[in-house]
Scaffold this motif. Structure first.
Motif, PDB file in Angstrom:
ATOM      1  N   SER A 133     -95.813 -67.801  21.040  1.00  0.00           N
ATOM      2  CA  SER A 133     -95.489 -68.414  22.420  1.00  0.00           C
ATOM      3  C   SER A 133     -96.874 -68.549  23.198  1.00  0.00           C
ATOM      4  CB  SER A 133     -94.319 -68.077  23.100  1.00  0.00           C
ATOM      5  OG  SER A 133     -94.531 -66.885  23.642  1.00  0.00           O
ATOM      6  N   PRO A 134     -96.991 -69.799  23.665  1.00  0.00           N
ATOM      7  CA  PRO A 134     -98.370 -70.127  24.497  1.00  0.00           C
ATOM      8  C   PRO A 134     -97.682 -69.926  26.018  1.00  0.00           C
ATOM      9  CG  PRO A 134     -97.416 -71.778  23.772  1.00  0.00           C
ATOM     10  CD  PRO A 134     -96.490 -71.133  23.080  1.00  0.00           C
ATOM     11  N   VAL A 201    -105.752 -73.907  14.562  1.00  0.00           N
ATOM     12  CA  VAL A 201    -104.603 -73.285  13.971  1.00  0.00           C
ATOM     13  C   VAL A 201    -104.788 -71.676  14.253  1.00  0.00           C
ATOM     14  CG1 VAL A 201    -103.015 -72.766  11.889  1.00  0.00           C
ATOM     15  CG2 VAL A 201    -104.031 -74.908  12.248  1.00  0.00           C
ATOM     16  N   TYR A 202    -103.931 -71.142  15.006  1.00  0.00           N
ATOM     17  CA  TYR A 202    -104.092 -69.925  15.535  1.00  0.00           C
ATOM     18  C   TYR A 202    -103.060 -69.066  14.603  1.00  0.00           C
ATOM     19  CZ  TYR A 202    -107.072 -70.951  19.096  1.00  0.00           C
ATOM     20  OH  TYR A 202    -108.264 -71.469  20.067  1.00  0.00           O
ATOM     21  N   THR A 203    -103.093 -67.908  14.341  1.00  0.00           N
ATOM     22  CA  THR A 203    -102.206 -66.997  13.269  1.00  0.00           C
ATOM     23  C   THR A 203    -102.153 -65.669  13.730  1.00  0.00           C
ATOM     24  OG1 THR A 203    -102.989 -68.453  11.255  1.00  0.00           O
ATOM     25  CG2 THR A 203    -101.808 -66.334  10.940  1.00  0.00           C
ATOM     26  N   CYS A 204    -100.879 -65.253  14.116  1.00  0.00           N
ATOM     27  CA  CYS A 204    -100.238 -63.930  14.291  1.00  0.00           C
ATOM     28  C   CYS A 204    -100.053 -63.201  12.969  1.00  0.00           C
ATOM     29  CB  CYS A 204     -99.532 -63.710  15.330  1.00  0.00           C
ATOM     30  SG  CYS A 204     -99.015 -61.892  15.765  1.00  0.00           S
ATOM     31  N   GLN A 205    -100.867 -62.189  12.514  1.00  0.00           N
ATOM     32  CA  GLN A 205    -100.688 -61.797  11.209  1.00  0.00           C
ATOM     33  C   GLN A 205    -100.467 -60.055  11.238  1.00  0.00           C
ATOM     34  OE1 GLN A 205    -103.408 -62.390   7.685  1.00  0.00           O
ATOM     35  NE2 GLN A 205    -103.746 -60.310   7.746  1.00  0.00           N
ATOM     36  N   SER A 216     -97.338 -63.735   8.583  1.00  0.00           N
ATOM     37  CA  SER A 216     -98.046 -64.641   9.407  1.00  0.00           C
ATOM     38  C   SER A 216     -97.162 -65.605  10.158  1.00  0.00           C
ATOM     39  CB  SER A 216     -99.085 -65.409   8.661  1.00  0.00           C
ATOM     40  OG  SER A 216     -99.978 -64.244   7.876  1.00  0.00           O
ATOM     41  N   VAL A 217     -97.521 -66.017  11.270  1.00  0.00           N
ATOM     42  CA  VAL A 217     -96.825 -66.801  12.103  1.00  0.00           C
ATOM     43  C   VAL A 217     -98.021 -68.016  12.686  1.00  0.00           C
ATOM     44  CG1 VAL A 217     -95.105 -67.466  14.216  1.00  0.00           C
ATOM     45  CG2 VAL A 217     -94.695 -65.377  12.535  1.00  0.00           C
ATOM     46  N   ASN A 218     -97.954 -69.055  12.588  1.00  0.00           N
ATOM     47  CA  ASN A 218     -98.689 -69.874  12.994  1.00  0.00           C
ATOM     48  C   ASN A 218     -98.505 -70.689  14.224  1.00  0.00           C
ATOM     49  OD1 ASN A 218    -100.631 -69.424  10.640  1.00  0.00           O
ATOM     50  ND2 ASN A 218     -99.534 -71.082   9.512  1.00  0.00           N
ATOM     51  N   TRP A 219     -99.686 -71.092  14.867  1.00  0.00           N
ATOM     52  CA  TRP A 219     -99.349 -72.032  16.122  1.00  0.00           C
ATOM     53  C   TRP A 219    -100.702 -72.933  16.063  1.00  0.00           C
ATOM     54  CZ3 TRP A 219    -102.645 -73.236  20.420  1.00  0.00           C
ATOM     55  CH2 TRP A 219    -101.785 -73.828  21.400  1.00  0.00           C
TER      56      TRP A 219
END
Length: 268
Positions: A133-134, A201-205, A216-219
């Motif tokens: 979340s941003p 594209v930002y990814t939390c891995q 992986s969850v992308n934003w």
């Protein structure tokens, strides 16, 4: 000392508090009469490396919150930590029965309990839940924070990375401490300071033992043009409703007040 249970163990060092004793008005070997009120504790601890590949047993003796003597299975003898514990260490090391008892606890106590509790503690794993979340950061006019919330996982070992367009990010990454929940699971927050641009594209891995592969969850950064189009569409829809609703009310009102036409045969 031959019975007890472990609280946790695994491929890394894991400690287990096994026994706590409170003793009043007694004394260690060769010690003088103690004061009226004091606390004496004996704590057994099993340390595991690679399962039961390497096991270390520690027996600690604590007088009023200070460790005075301990037994280490890797040394095979008692070691005095203070002058108060020296007479007891020397006395116990001269007794073959006591030494044999202590040296046997590695197998009798540690390895035995590892096998008993392995299905409940060592092999247990729970998959993490990941949410990105941003939020706005106050460090700059165009700076934002992306928060990767990783919750409900077990065991505690976990690896979390931030990626931007597939490239790992190390600058601007801040992590909270690992927090333990009341249900034997853990949670952690990992934040990334960013200045998003169109198409980024930002990814939390996340990598964890409970997962078959990285999770992986992308934003994706939303461009100004996309936001303008969305706002224009929403505005047009609202304006359409504003004009549609009064027109519909007028139509229904006129229809209700109009006389019902009669068949031609009834007029003659």
């Amino acid at each position: 000392m031959g019975t007890g249970w472990i609280l946790g163990a695994g491929s890394r060092w894991a400690g287990a508090l096994l026994v706590t004793l409170t003793v009043l008005r007694t004394h260690l070997a060769h010690c003088t009469e103690p004061p009226e009120h004091f606390l004496f504790q004996a704590k057994g601890e099993c340390l595991y490396t690679n399962g039961t590949g390497r096991v270390r047993y520690l027996q600690r003796y604590i007088w009023d919150r200070q460790q005075i003597v301990h037994f280490d299975s890797e040394l095979g003898v008692h070691v005095a930590d203070t002058e108060l514990g020296r007479p007891s260490a020397e006395h116990w090391n001269k007794d073959p029965a006591i030494l044999a008892q202590q040296r046997g606890e590695v197998d009798r106590f540690c390895r035995h309990n590892y096998g008993v509790f392995e299905p409940f503690t060592i092999d247990r794993s729970v998959q993490p839940k990941v949410k990105v979340s941003p939020t706005t950061s106050g460090s700059g006019p165009h700076s934002h924070l992306l928060v990767c919330s990783v919750t409900g996982f077990y065991p505690s070992g976990i690896e979390i990375k931030w990626l931007k367009n597939g490239q790992e990010q190390t600058a601007g990454v801040v992590s909270t401490e690992l927090l333990q929940n009341g249900d034997w699971t853990f949670q952690i927050l990992v934040m990334l300071e960013m200045s998003p641009r169109r198409g980024d594209v930002y990814t939390c891995q996340v990598e964890h033992i409970s997962l078959r592969g990285p999770l992986s969850v992308n934003w994706e950064a939303q461009s100004d043009a996309a936001r303008s189009k969305m706002l224009t569409g929403v505005g047009g829809f609202v304006l359409g409703l504003i004009f549609l609703v009064p027109g519909l009310l007028i139509y229904l009102k006129n229809k209700k007040g109009r006389p019902i036409p009669q068949p031609a045969g009834l007029l003659s």
